[in-house]
Design a protein around this motif. Structure first.
Motif: not given
Length: 67
Positions: A31-39, A44-46
């Motif tokens: 899962i990527g967590v983004f702020s605006d367009l920035y990663l 990981t899933q866990s």
């Protein structure tokens, strides 16, 4: 109720989306967590499930304190 200093600042938007992290020939789904367009973080899933549990616990604690 005292308002924390950080609450007076503009809030940024976070969003999450499935993402494959690629580095040095390896591919890690997660899962990527983004702020605006920035990663800003790749989980990981866990890790994502553990963070989700912590967020739910914190929200439930706030709810209990309000009642």
């Amino acid at each position: 109720m005292k308002v924390p200093v950080f609450a007076k600042e503009p809030r940024f938007t976070l969003r999450a989306a499935p993402r494959v992290f690629k580095k040095a020939g390896t591919h890690t789904p997660g899962i990527g967590v983004f702020s605006d367009l920035y990663l800003v973080q790749h989980l990981t899933q866990s890790e994502a499930l553990a963070l989700a549990d912590q967020l739910v616990d914190a929200a439930e604690q706030i709810e209990q304190e309000e009642n």
